[in-house]
Design an enzyme around this catalytic site. Sequence first.
Site, mmCIF file in Angstrom:
data_model
loop_
_atom_site.group_PDB
_atom_site.id
_atom_site.type_symbol
_atom_site.label_atom_id
_atom_site.label_comp_id
_atom_site.label_asym_id
_atom_site.label_seq_id
_atom_site.Cartn_x
_atom_site.Cartn_y
_atom_site.Cartn_z
ATOM 1 N N ASP A 48 -11.746 48.897 28.998
ATOM 2 C CA ASP A 48 -10.784 47.723 28.439
ATOM 3 C C ASP A 48 -9.224 48.033 28.356
ATOM 4 O O ASP A 48 -9.042 48.894 29.052
ATOM 5 C CB ASP A 48 -11.082 47.721 26.919
ATOM 6 N N ASP A 91 -6.314 46.304 26.252
ATOM 7 C CA ASP A 91 -5.442 46.160 25.140
ATOM 8 C C ASP A 91 -5.955 47.328 24.150
ATOM 9 O O ASP A 91 -7.324 47.315 23.580
ATOM 10 C CB ASP A 91 -5.660 44.709 24.390
#
Length: 202
Positions: free
Chosen positions: A2, A4
Site C-alpha cells: 500500500d 498512503d
Amino acid sequence: MDVDSTFITAEVIELIADRAGTREEVARVTEAAMRGELDFAESLHARVATLAGLPVSVLDDVAAQVEVSPGVPELVAFLAERDWPLCLVSGGFVEIVRVLAARWGITRVRANALEVGADGRLTGRVAGPVVDRAGKAAALREFAAEAGVPLPDTVAIGDGANDLDMLATAGVGIAFNAKPVVAAQADHAVHHTMAEVVALLR
C-alpha cells in the site's frame, strides 16, 4: 505494498483536500473507511467530490510534499539487492504514485486516476474503475504472475481495511502501523519502521 500511511507517511487525499479547505471532512471519512466502517468505493467518491475545481497543478505540489515512511530506503535497498520486485498498489491516486515510483525505481503501480476537465481543473470524480479492496488483491495476483513469483512467495504490506484482501491473498501479510482490525488479521504486525519488515524477511 500500500502507499498512503504505508510507503509514505501521509494520506494524499488529505493533502489535496487541504488545498480545497475540506481536509477535516475528508480525514473523518478516511479514518472511518480505514477502520472498515464504510464501503471504500463510496467513501472515495464522497471524498474526491470535495476536490472539484482545484487546478490539476496542485497534484505536482502534493507529490513534492510527500515523505516516505521510516525505513523505506532500507527496505527498497534490501529488495533491490535480492532482485525482489516491489510494486505499489494504492486506493489513492496514480498521479502521485507514479512520481513516487519513478523516484524509487519501482516499475509496477496500480492506483485510482482523478478526472480532469478541459479547463485543467479536477472534476470531483474518479476516472475509470476504483482500486478498492478487491482491486488491490487482483493487482497482487496480476503483478505476481507478470514477475513469475508464485503467490505463496509474495508479501503484502498495508495499514487499512481496504488492504485486508491483499494481505490475505499474499503468502505473507504484514500490517504496518495498522488499524486494529488489520493488525489482528495479518500474519505479522510492525509498528514503527519498515526496517522491521526487513528483519522479518531476512
